[in-house]
Design an enzyme around this catalytic site. Structure first.
Site, mmCIF file in Angstrom:
data_model
loop_
_atom_site.group_PDB
_atom_site.id
_atom_site.type_symbol
_atom_site.label_atom_id
_atom_site.label_comp_id
_atom_site.label_asym_id
_atom_site.label_seq_id
_atom_site.Cartn_x
_atom_site.Cartn_y
_atom_site.Cartn_z
ATOM 1 N N ALA A 110 62.677 67.839 29.976
ATOM 2 C CA ALA A 110 62.807 68.301 31.366
ATOM 3 C C ALA A 110 61.741 69.340 31.731
ATOM 4 C CB ALA A 110 64.207 68.846 31.615
ATOM 5 N N TYR A 168 55.172 50.813 22.958
ATOM 6 C CA TYR A 168 55.933 51.459 24.042
ATOM 7 C C TYR A 168 56.958 50.470 24.609
ATOM 8 C CZ TYR A 168 56.812 53.785 28.548
ATOM 9 O OH TYR A 168 57.404 54.391 29.636
HETATM 10 P P1 NAP Z 1 55.700 63.117 31.313
HETATM 11 O O1 NAP Z 1 55.373 63.716 32.636
HETATM 12 O O2 NAP Z 1 54.617 62.879 30.323
HETATM 13 O O3 NAP Z 1 56.868 64.006 30.649
HETATM 14 C C1 NAP Z 1 57.363 63.662 29.395
HETATM 15 C C2 NAP Z 1 58.457 64.631 29.016
HETATM 16 O O4 NAP Z 1 58.983 64.222 27.734
HETATM 17 C C3 NAP Z 1 57.942 66.057 28.862
HETATM 18 O O5 NAP Z 1 58.848 66.956 29.454
HETATM 19 C C4 NAP Z 1 57.885 66.255 27.357
HETATM 20 O O6 NAP Z 1 58.188 67.584 26.956
HETATM 21 C C5 NAP Z 1 59.017 65.354 26.891
HETATM 22 N N1 NAP Z 1 58.885 64.997 25.491
HETATM 23 C C6 NAP Z 1 57.946 64.201 24.901
HETATM 24 N N2 NAP Z 1 58.130 64.165 23.574
HETATM 25 C C7 NAP Z 1 59.215 64.970 23.305
HETATM 26 C C8 NAP Z 1 59.893 65.337 22.128
HETATM 27 N N3 NAP Z 1 59.507 64.894 20.924
HETATM 28 N N4 NAP Z 1 60.973 66.172 22.232
HETATM 29 C C9 NAP Z 1 61.367 66.635 23.440
HETATM 30 N N5 NAP Z 1 60.752 66.317 24.598
HETATM 31 C C10 NAP Z 1 59.682 65.499 24.531
HETATM 32 O O7 NAP Z 1 56.383 61.692 31.497
HETATM 33 P P2 NAP Z 1 57.334 61.091 32.638
HETATM 34 O O8 NAP Z 1 56.530 60.140 33.407
HETATM 35 O O9 NAP Z 1 58.095 62.156 33.318
HETATM 36 O O10 NAP Z 1 58.306 60.244 31.703
HETATM 37 C C11 NAP Z 1 59.678 60.540 31.518
HETATM 38 C C12 NAP Z 1 60.369 59.274 31.021
HETATM 39 O O11 NAP Z 1 60.221 58.244 31.985
HETATM 40 C C13 NAP Z 1 59.760 58.738 29.724
HETATM 41 O O12 NAP Z 1 60.779 58.253 28.885
HETATM 42 C C14 NAP Z 1 58.888 57.593 30.213
HETATM 43 O O13 NAP Z 1 58.679 56.620 29.216
HETATM 44 C C15 NAP Z 1 59.702 57.082 31.367
HETATM 45 N N6 NAP Z 1 58.949 56.292 32.333
HETATM 46 C C16 NAP Z 1 57.892 56.843 33.015
HETATM 47 C C17 NAP Z 1 57.196 56.049 33.917
HETATM 48 C C18 NAP Z 1 56.018 56.560 34.710
HETATM 49 O O14 NAP Z 1 55.333 55.763 35.349
HETATM 50 N N7 NAP Z 1 55.745 57.876 34.719
HETATM 51 C C19 NAP Z 1 57.560 54.718 34.117
HETATM 52 C C20 NAP Z 1 58.638 54.214 33.396
HETATM 53 C C21 NAP Z 1 59.321 55.002 32.514
HETATM 54 P P3 NAP Z 1 57.079 68.592 26.332
HETATM 55 O O15 NAP Z 1 55.832 68.447 27.131
HETATM 56 O O16 NAP Z 1 57.759 69.930 26.483
HETATM 57 O O17 NAP Z 1 56.904 68.220 24.875
#
Ligand code: NAP
Length: 246
Positions: A11, A153
């Site tokens: 988050a 992924y």
């Molecule tokens: P993001 O902006 O890169 O944020 C990713 C988040 O995940 C960050 O808060 C990060 O925290 C956290 N994270 C990563 N590895 C972690 C770990 N080992 N332990 C705890 N936290 C961790 O990505 P987002 O786009 O918001 O993605 C959020 C979710 O939506 C993901 O599951 C992604 O696959 C999914 N999603 C995204 C998209 C898209 O287009 N953006 C589309 C489909 C699905 P820290 O930085 O603090 O480590």
């Protein structure tokens, strides 16, 4: 009224961050999990706290089962319960399948999939006792239809869908709903390496003619967490602007 408590993994940034804000504004106790982005996590925590919302923050690498167990314990200690678990933390990487290393494959599975096993198993102990709970897993359109150059992924995200469906059947009798959100293309840091040209093409191929926002996903999660979705379980909801229609 007794406030509901939500634990949101990942988050500190992107979708998880927007979801934490929306749930706090909507009256939930919110536990903000982060791993590496301490500055960003503190920033959202402080800004929500300053507005008088009930929030707390916890650093844990969700791919580490011990850290996850301590985080869930912390949530119960702080707020007394866990009503909603949002498994949002995730990583992505574009790579040709034949170039993916053993380490990269396992890292993807550990962060995106095994983490959900850990958080969900730890949280279910409390939810089953309460005979109530909501688990919301964040998958992806690429878990539904497969994405080339990101087979690891896509595999992790497809497995989340399978897990959601099977677990929904198992814990339904305990009045626990398990659902999946499979976002389309959402403008976050995750897309930083995607060129403007490719983003433009993705936009053009989306019937609603825009990319998604973190708010689109947060509102979907809020609906699935609330009482108006109590008869929905084992489902995949895909806010994707019509980019994928199955
Ligand atoms: P993001 O902006 O890169 O944020 C990713 C988040 O995940 C960050 O808060 C990060 O925290 C956290 N994270 C990563 N590895 C972690 C770990 N080992 N332990 C705890 N936290 C961790 O990505 P987002 O786009 O918001 O993605 C959020 C979710 O939506 C993901 O599951 C992604 O696959 C999914 N999603 C995204 C998209 C898209 O287009 N953006 C589309 C489909 C699905 P820290 O930085 O603090 O480590």
């Amino acid at each position: 009224m007794n406030k509901k408590t939500v634990l949101i993994t990942g988050a500190s940034r992107g979708i998880g961050r927007a979801t934490a804000s929306l749930f706090a504004e909507s009256g939930y106790n919110v536990l903000i999990n982060y791993n590496k982005s301490e500055k960003e996590a503190l920033d959202i925590f402080e800004s929500l706290k300053d507005k008088g919302y009930s929030v707390d923050i916890y650093k844990a690498d969700v791919s580490n089962v011990n850290e996850v167990n301590l985080m869930v314990k912390h949530c119960i200690g702080k707020f007394g319960k866990i009503d909603v678990l949002i498994n949002n933390a995730g990583i992505s990487k574009d790579k040709l399948f034949t170039d993916i290393t053993f380490e990269e494959w396992h890292e993807m599975m550990n962060v995106n999939l095994n983490s959900i096993f850990y958080t969900t198993q730890a949280s279910l102990k409390y939810m089953i006792q309460e005979h109530s709970g909501k688990i919301i897993n964040i998958s992806s359109i690429w878990g539904m239809v497969g994405g080339s150059y990101e087979v690891h992924y896509s595999t992790s995200k497809a497995a989340i869908i399978g897990m959601t469906k099977a677990l929904a059947k198992e814990v339904g009798p305990s009045n626990i709903q398990v659902n999946c959100i499979a976002p389309g293309v959402i403008k976050t840091d995750m897309l930083n390496d995607v060129s403007d040209e490719i983003l433009e093409t993705l936009r053009d191929e989306t019937p609603l003619m825009r990319l998604g926002t973190t708010s689109d996903i947060a509102h979907c999660a809020l609906f699935l967490a609330g009482d108006n979705s109590n008869f929905i379980t084992g489902q995949v909801i895909s806010p994707n602007g019509g980019f994928v229609i199955v």
